[in-house]
Design a protein around this motif. Structure first.
Motif, mmCIF file in Angstrom:
data_model
loop_
_atom_site.group_PDB
_atom_site.id
_atom_site.type_symbol
_atom_site.label_atom_id
_atom_site.label_comp_id
_atom_site.label_asym_id
_atom_site.label_seq_id
_atom_site.Cartn_x
_atom_site.Cartn_y
_atom_site.Cartn_z
ATOM 1 N N ASP A 290 0.758 -1.429 0.065
ATOM 2 C CA ASP A 290 0.132 -0.152 -0.029
ATOM 3 C C ASP A 290 0.883 1.192 0.245
ATOM 4 N N ALA A 291 2.008 1.166 0.461
ATOM 5 C CA ALA A 291 2.924 2.338 0.721
ATOM 6 C C ALA A 291 3.437 3.059 -0.945
ATOM 7 N N ALA A 292 3.560 1.778 -1.756
ATOM 8 C CA ALA A 292 3.957 2.238 -3.190
ATOM 9 C C ALA A 292 2.965 3.260 -3.771
ATOM 10 N N ARG A 293 3.319 3.950 -4.481
ATOM 11 C CA ARG A 293 2.494 4.979 -5.215
ATOM 12 C C ARG A 293 2.866 4.770 -6.746
ATOM 13 N N SER B 258 0.916 5.227 -10.535
ATOM 14 C CA SER B 258 -0.543 6.035 -11.175
ATOM 15 C C SER B 258 -0.386 5.663 -12.615
ATOM 16 N N TYR C 281 5.333 15.052 -9.733
ATOM 17 C CA TYR C 281 5.986 13.853 -9.654
ATOM 18 C C TYR C 281 7.360 14.085 -8.741
ATOM 19 N N ASP C 282 7.546 12.867 -8.320
ATOM 20 C CA ASP C 282 8.722 12.919 -7.525
ATOM 21 C C ASP C 282 10.011 12.862 -8.425
#
Length: 140
Positions: free
Chosen positions: A12-15, A17, A34-35
């Motif tokens: 769940d911590a992974a983002r 999209s 974006y990072d």
């Protein structure tokens, strides 16, 4: 397994999209959220527009070392194509701030063209010759 299916198995911590097609007028706005930009190409890339757009936004970039990509980003942001472990490590280090040169200075269209023209064998003192259409041939 499709990449979208693989993303569903991430913690769940992974983002991750999948935004689909983004209208050109919203690209800068989207990149600002974006990072980092990751371009894991397996095929020859000459000058990917997405890298130029990310440079203009000042994003750190991680990309496969294919074609002309190495001319657009720092060496520490490059990974061998087709090596997912190297890609994952580069992303992790980039997001930890351990790869400072992955964040390359912003690049404008004008500075890119200046750089491009500096390496092309063009005599800039001559007036360009206008292009002419080839003669139309008709069958008799």
């Amino acid at each position: 397994m499709l990449i979208m299916e693989q993303a569903l198995t991430l913690p769940d911590a992974a983002r991750v999209s999948f935004l689909g097609r983004i209208p050109h007028e919203r690209v800068a706005e989207t990149l600002a959220t974006y990072d980092a930009l990751v371009v894991p190409s397996l095929v020859m890339e000459n000058c990917p527009g997405v890298i130029l757009e990310a440079r203009a936004a000042g994003l750190p970039i991680i990309a496969s070392n294919v074609g002309g990509v190495s001319e657009l980003i720092g060496a520490e942001g490059l990974v061998p194509p087709g090596e997912p472990r190297a890609l994952a490590q580069a992303i992790y280090l980039c997001l930890q701030g351990a790869v400072p040169s992955a964040r390359v200075p912003a690049l404008s269209v004008a500075s890119y063209l200046t750089k491009l023209l500096s390496v092309l064998p063009i005599d800039q003192t001559q007036t360009p010759t206008p292009l002419r259409r080839p003669p139309q041939h008709t069958r008799s």
